[in-house]
Design an enzyme around this catalytic site. Structure first.
Site, mmCIF file in Angstrom:
data_model
loop_
_atom_site.group_PDB
_atom_site.id
_atom_site.type_symbol
_atom_site.label_atom_id
_atom_site.label_comp_id
_atom_site.label_asym_id
_atom_site.label_seq_id
_atom_site.Cartn_x
_atom_site.Cartn_y
_atom_site.Cartn_z
ATOM 1 N N CYS A 90 17.578 -6.499 44.514
ATOM 2 C CA CYS A 90 16.465 -6.930 43.740
ATOM 3 C C CYS A 90 15.505 -5.610 43.824
ATOM 4 O O CYS A 90 15.806 -4.854 44.619
ATOM 5 C CB CYS A 90 15.859 -8.055 44.460
ATOM 6 S SG CYS A 90 14.584 -8.611 43.770
ATOM 7 N N TYR A 132 6.206 -13.151 44.450
ATOM 8 C CA TYR A 132 6.635 -14.495 44.007
ATOM 9 C C TYR A 132 6.091 -15.592 44.871
ATOM 10 O O TYR A 132 5.851 -16.748 44.676
ATOM 11 C CB TYR A 132 8.167 -14.603 44.135
ATOM 12 C CG TYR A 132 8.946 -13.996 42.804
ATOM 13 C CD1 TYR A 132 9.023 -14.660 41.675
ATOM 14 C CD2 TYR A 132 9.052 -12.586 42.955
ATOM 15 C CE1 TYR A 132 9.724 -14.098 40.455
ATOM 16 C CE2 TYR A 132 9.899 -11.796 41.775
ATOM 17 C CZ TYR A 132 9.877 -12.584 40.693
ATOM 18 O OH TYR A 132 10.536 -11.992 39.605
#
Lengths: 462, 462, 462, 462
Positions: free
Chosen positions: A172, A255
């Protein structure tokens, strides 16, 4: 060290690919590619051919003799592959539009990796990863699978724990982006800092130390709501309460905003929804523009516009990992790998995203140890949600899907959530064969899609 | 077996007390009481004297020579106590009205044991339990603490883990109620059934087997949304999706409705709120009626109206536990006690509500083992929320309170939740000395209470 | 990076010290020492002054301006220290002679680190480490404690877990020696290999991979009983059964010989005992020779004879660790540090010897994960033995000492072991104040030392 | 409750059987048997027919209509069975003589359940349990397997964990014997005491409380070396050091003598060995005498001589367990069952011997929790030894057998232990088909049996 490296990229037609190619060009001395195969689906032929031509121009301009190939049959590309990178999107951006708009049309966050949308992205993607691994087992049994496809943590867990492909590393760009931008915000050279990161993909925390071993986490928390903040472009910059962050004395990832500021994030996204400007729709427009650029036969470098796309530093993560494996360089990176006790009170065989050493034997996680109750509780409920989702994806188990929704902290439980689930099942019918019976049942019961944009896509067969 | 048992009930003026007295009378042969002391606060003098007089009438009518005492100083009551039962409510029902109405006034569930209201009830109650234990350590070091005060799981955890009183057992009427009503719904004698229960207080699951060892859990799940359902009177009978329950193959407790059907439960409670008919207000009215009955000098039996109050079978749990300790009878009951591995993946030293054997050595939990991911994730996030709450209650740690709110699945995170927290702090100022500084800061910043009913109570000094 | 580093070495008069000094000289560019303090006891004045003079000659010959100081009061040395290294031996080599000869005089292995002798070495050493840490807390609160004193694992566990000095790293030359000698035995460059090591000090296993990630453990197992074997000089080269090693597919450390070949090791040591040539007596002779060399005012380099002493590569471990901390270099080394889940099924807060990264924040262990039952069982019983020993050392708890003996796999339980324990207590009386009462009781009961050599030492007050 | 219970006893020809029959007769009112099948092998025809005739006489004398059947084909007996009890001995007592004499002939303890002998008993027995379970799966899929065959813990673990027969309970008479004899030694009624027991079969500890909840463990430890001690007849009454026991504050089982007093136990057994009076030889003589008694056609009660045999209270354990299952009576007993967290730091899916409730759903263990390091270390090494043994037994894995020997604390590692292992393999050839290749290899290499008694048995084909 092997020579003449062969890399296969599944979903080669992605708009990200030029960044990946640029990363390989930069590292050519330590990572001498011979062939780069782009695999994609027929529906994406235009895009992949455009990108491949541009990639070939980039390589040619670099002066290295690397050949780019395109195929629509991954079994043609896999034999002899050293590294298989995955960046495909089942159902293309149209599916993401549905993942985001259907929940929002009912006042619920879609959230394409951790929310209702993310659950459905996992349902569509995990069976395809299983099929890719079946082919790899036969055609390139020594290859490494470098997964970038989201939801990267769940896809990596399925690859390793369920499909048994131990040579998988999940990546990621969020952790590497933090490592690149945070130090300079305090006037520090990133290369001198030590990062300790632990959690799940898109749901992790980190601590940072300077070159003398002094912890600078609190200094970075104080920056989190400023303009220097390392928030990925795809996340609204809602301020996270700093008193909450200082209590944990840990840096969250971007997030976490969805969880810590659910009310505000939902308000943002409902506004975007009303303007047909959900992130997926914005990305769709950005991508269309990027592909126009890529088609320019004179373009042989990554265009600057790509950095607005949201996946910046993707190539630092992906190419860096491959280079570390290839050169056995024991680089410290944050990747998704098997827990094995790195984070206490999460199952040993689940996948976590943790600081690890990357070398020729793959990823070795560093021990994180105990979590405080706050972070521990969040991680545990999210991991449980992931496990239910993976089970649903592989077995087509509707009960497990109900449980994933029930656990997901971004979904308020009740009749509305049920309606969202039903609409998503029906809207993604083409990519959810494992739920064929359930979808047939829902259609028979007269489920209707409320959002006009989604209905339009479906009418076009998208 | 000791003779001449002395029992001290803290919060003796509760409307529940007649049920407790009835329970002791029924069990007198095996549990020969000599004295029953009722401890309460001056503000509750009328109530406790009314109840004590009635209790004495009940004992007199029974023909047993048991003396009821009232005191407003627990240090007078504790010396020589064998069992101390706790059923007090810090701030009386007025506090519960605030716990429920303030969140609802902002569209958030109050939920007096597991929601925002429950967090504040714990903040008020836990320091008092600590003070009671300090006195017990000095005045009745061999006594058992039988806790019924809600949130019973958190209060019991504080008593055992934080205040170190090992001889504590936490009780709740929910499990015993299920054991009494479920069997008959299938035409089975409850005495023949085996219950396996595990979870947290007001958040547990159970499995049931008949006399031949056949599991009948699925049969009972099929009853859960029918008129035979064992839902406590205080919980709206919203149907829980049966497909979700059958997936787990476990019976939930009634409080799971708040989590599995949040949308519907919120709608119910908002309607009650609008009608000044929240559960707390309803209970206030029921209690006022009960105390009118209790004041009748001819009444010497528990009036039938008490069973609508919500705590039915309280005496079966409390008196049954005391009787099992006293007679070393190894009775199987579901109680709150130290985990010690009974439920995997919860901390060993946290308190859980599990099937246990009760004897002269206290509660010994039966092993439950592994939970499925769905139940595991729920329990873990709830336990983490409880741990943060207990820390906040004992240390006056505002960061821990933020974390408890952040984790609580019934509270949508964001600015509204912050406002609710601030109003609750201010509204409960008299009972939260550990947060005095924070409350002063909030008041200085001009926090206002939105709900008129709560403002009225505050204006009356309640 | 701090300049003008100050190092304090407790037990500076050790014969190992020239190797340590040589290590610092080699690394001066990256680790610029300003002062090196040698702390020792009055009884060792001759030795420490001899060694310090030689160390000063070595630094002078190197051309670096480093000053060597001697003191007999560690509180004089500690202020401002950056690193405190410990290599002291409570009771000097005479104590080791007792540790080895008393058990052997009864037909039981002494084994100075893991056997009956090792238990007593821990009893003598751990209280002294506690006192050193008390002084460090006051005088150099930011210093790192680099422990080399054996039994290194137990001493490190006491330092971190019991005395709370988090900035402690425990070292041993055994792992680094394997990393240096094993590769060349297969014609491979050690710098290209990856070592995964896990276990306890003097009781660990490792796996090795080459530069391409291929595991070469089995190739090295095949070398273990050959002349290329990496056995430390102090361990008899009894062949370990290779079928046993290949079953585990792990490389043991040399000390496993005592456990896997107890019968043969005992026979060797009994022969040495009969010849007054136990390892301790041999080391005593080697040391006497070394100190004659060190006294030569022309000697300004480490003499080659030191390498026979048994601690070869000590400086690679000690200086390498300090250099990695100082330069924040994230070097992979095997050290004793807190487990925290690195090895499953050992307590989180116990100390293990595992592959770790060494940087300015200290040691971060890499995850090892699950052990096979065979290795797991061995580690668990050894760790339990260590825990009992540490408790006995700190609390003077005789019951815990009984339990340590009872668990120790090298001690056959029964009356003979009891006699050995009693003789060791009496023989070490001067260094075991925590057992003063028990020793007085034993002496009153007429315990006699059976071995004449030990009786002679005691008669000389040694 | 089912009527007309059918019980099948594998190894029906055991000398213990009359005790079992007596147990069923005593409990007939609550456990109404219809048929009792005795299964045995042709070589044991005389014995089983003698015992069956006597058992039928006992039933006839009781006045109950129960029919005893004999078969040499278990598939004839199993259909319709409710309970299958196992008490067979593969290789009969001759095998036990080898298990004990071969190690002793080399100066090593044989120990038929936990030592070298026990390992070989497991190797012979576990494959047979696997075959029995295969037949049960087909012929009586609802039956309970009540295992009494030693080593009972390992056999039960294989049955549940490896062969997957969940409805297995492992029994031993040691815990129930302690519960019967200890209370009276202090003048207390056993029925009033609470036992908490945890560990492994023949390797467990317990605590005891009186009717008021006061712990009386220390009082019982003070009795352990007196004439009232609850030592089974088959274990020499060597005194266990009481200071060691008081440190743990736990009561050991008799078999701990082998571990805590290895030297003395070995001396006892070597003396017995020299006199051809090892326990196995003594038992052989006792059994021959018992079978002479059993053959008396007038005998219709259990003869008192059986109580010297060593398995006293067998029927209390076996019949008590079956009765508790049949009547769903939730009796507290100590049995071998799946750990599931009952004992911390042992694997969840291993079998432990713990206090449990026995009901129609089988055994539910009570939580024990944490062990002190001393007991924990012992249990862990023994469990690891058991796991290696079970793997060796099922897979014929010689490496696992090496590891079991290596870990076993009663076997000093080295060449002698290797010789013992080799002789045992060869001596038991007929019952170890899984090791056929290894045995052939050993025989080809010229391994010879040193003990004349064992050679004689082998010469007779026994």
């Amino acid at each position: 060290m092997r020579d003449a490296i062969k890399i296969v990229t599944i979903g080669g037609g992605s708009s990200y690919t030029p960044e990946l190619v640029e990363g390989f060009i930069k590292r050519y001395d330590r990572l001498p590619l011979a062939e780069h195969w782009f695999v994609d689906i027929e529906e994406g032929r235009d895009k992949v051919e455009t990108v491949a031509a541009m990639a070939q121009r980039m390589w040619d301009a670099s002066g290295h003799d690397v050949k780019v190939h395109v195929t629509f049959d991954r079994r043609e590309a896999l034999p002899g592959a050293d590294y298989v990178t995955t960046q495909f999107r089942v159902g293309r951006l149209y599916a993401r539009i549905k993942d985001e708009r259907i929940p929002l049309s009912h006042g619920i966050l879609g959230q394409e990796t951790n929310g209702a949308g993310g659950i459905f992205k996992a349902l569509r993607t995990i069976p395809v990863i299983g099929a890719i691994i079946d082919d790899m087992r036969e055609l390139c049994p020594d290859a490494w699978l470098i997964n970038f496809t989201n939801p990267s943590g769940m896809v990596t867990e399925a690859a390793i724990r369920n499909f048994g492909w131990e040579r998988t590393i999940g990546l990621c760009n969020v952790p590497i982006r933090a490592e690149i931008v945070e130090g300079p915000s305090l006037g520090l050279d990133p290369a001198t800092l030590t990062y300790q990161c632990a959690g799940l993909n898109h749901f992790h925390w980190h601590r940072v130390y300077d070159a003398t071993g002094r912890e600078i986490t609190a200094d970075l928390i104080a920056k989190i709501n400023t303009d220097d903040s390392p928030i990925p472009a795809n996340i609204s910059p809602t301020p996270i309460p700093e008193d909450l962050l200082h209590t944990a004395a840990l840096l969250p990832c971007g997030y976490h905003r969805y969880y810590f500021c659910t009310e505000e994030m939902l308000a943002h996204e409902l506004a975007d929804f009303a303007n047909n400007a959900t992130r997926s729709e914005t990305v769709k427009r950005l991508e269309d523009e990027l592909f126009e650029l890529y088609a320019d036969p004179n373009l042989d470098v990554k265009p600057p516009q790509l950095s607005q796309r949201g996946g910046a530093h993707y190539s630092d993560a992906a190419c860096g990992t491959i280079e570390s494996i290839h050169n056995n360089s024991h680089t410290r990176m944050t990747v998704s790998t098997r827990n094995n006790g790195a984070i206490k009170y999460l199952p040993d065989d689940c996948i976590v995203e943790v600081s690890s050493l990357i070398s020729a034997i793959g990823a070795e996680p560093l021990v994180w140890g105990e979590m405080r109750p706050h972070e521990r509780g969040w991680l545990q409920v999210m991991k449980a949600m992931e496990e239910c989702t993976i089970k649903a994806a592989i077995e087509g188990d509707f009960g497990a899907l109900l449980e994933a929704f029930d656990l997901n902290p971004l979904i308020p439980n009740g009749a509305t959530a049920r309606q969202v689930m039903a609409e998503l099942l029906v809207a993604h019918e083409a990519y959810l064969p494992q739920f064929a019976d359930k979808i047939a049942e829902l259609k028979a019961s007269g489920i209707e899609i409320g959002d006009a944009t989604v209905r339009d896509l479906m009418a076009q067969g998208l």
